[in-house]
Design an enzyme around this catalytic site. Sequence first.
Site, short mmCIF file in Angstrom:
data_model
loop_
_atom_site.label_atom_id
_atom_site.label_comp_id
_atom_site.label_asym_id
_atom_site.label_seq_id
_atom_site.Cartn_x
_atom_site.Cartn_y
_atom_site.Cartn_z
N PRO A 9 0.79 -1.22 0.00
CA PRO A 9 0.00 0.00 0.00
C PRO A 9 0.83 1.28 0.00
CG PRO A 9 -0.89 -1.55 1.57
CD PRO A 9 0.40 -2.13 1.08
N ASN A 10 0.35 2.24 -0.76
CA ASN A 10 0.88 3.61 -0.87
C ASN A 10 2.20 3.73 -1.62
OD1 ASN A 10 -1.29 4.89 0.55
ND2 ASN A 10 -0.45 4.02 2.40
N ARG A 17 5.40 11.25 -2.52
CA ARG A 17 5.23 11.04 -1.09
C ARG A 17 6.50 11.47 -0.36
NH1 ARG A 17 4.22 5.15 1.52
NH2 ARG A 17 3.32 5.89 3.46
N TYR A 22 11.26 8.78 1.79
CA TYR A 22 11.18 7.69 0.81
C TYR A 22 11.99 7.91 -0.46
CZ TYR A 22 7.28 6.43 3.81
OH TYR A 22 6.50 6.11 4.89
N ASN A 73 8.03 -5.32 -0.34
CA ASN A 73 7.93 -4.18 0.56
C ASN A 73 6.45 -4.14 0.94
OD1 ASN A 73 7.58 -1.74 1.83
ND2 ASN A 73 8.96 -0.62 0.48
N ALA A 76 2.71 -0.53 5.10
CA ALA A 76 2.13 -0.58 6.45
C ALA A 76 1.67 -1.98 6.83
CB ALA A 76 0.97 0.40 6.55
N GLU A 97 12.41 -9.13 2.68
CA GLU A 97 11.59 -7.98 3.01
C GLU A 97 12.43 -6.72 2.81
OE1 GLU A 97 9.39 -6.19 7.01
OE2 GLU A 97 10.16 -8.24 7.02
N HIS A 99 12.45 -2.32 2.89
CA HIS A 99 11.82 -1.05 3.27
C HIS A 99 12.72 0.09 2.82
CE1 HIS A 99 8.77 -3.00 5.62
NE2 HIS A 99 9.72 -3.80 6.08
N ARG A 106 12.17 4.94 13.06
CA ARG A 106 10.90 5.67 13.01
C ARG A 106 10.09 5.40 14.27
NH1 ARG A 106 8.31 5.01 7.25
NH2 ARG A 106 7.05 6.69 8.12
#
Length: 146
Positions: A9-10, A17, A22, A73, A76, A97, A99, A106
């Site tokens: 998502p996103n 963004r 990012y 990735n 969320a 995985e 990111h 964070r």
Amino acid sequence: MKILVIHGPNLNMLGRRDRALYGSKSLPEINDLLQKRAQELGVEIMTFQSNSEGALIDFIQAQSPQSDGIIINPGALTHYGLSLRDALADTALPVIEVHLSNIYAREERRHHSVVAPIARGQISGLGWRGYVTALEIMVNIKKGDW
């Protein structure tokens, strides 16, 4: 060799963004860089992005039988996507995985990944280069050079 590269998502909003977090590359730019590196490595990649956990699961279930590994990735969904985690585990394929940002630098709620326990490894905080690194590592895993 065929590797699935899945964006959660996103991630379709990359480039627009929060660039400080990012980076400035868009998702099509990242996918193009991955395609170029895959060609250099002599492997095929299939990229997919969805904002829906169900669509991600449907893609994994449809494509994993003809695939050799998964780079994901989860966005969320990293922190609560248990059905996505189960779909990844059910493939019995190696999973890496990725990111873009360092999830451990964070907010504390982002420090936990439900995917990490079933992943071969995790790359966090290296921006778009993390995807390329994951691809190179996945190829080495599948060639038995790991």
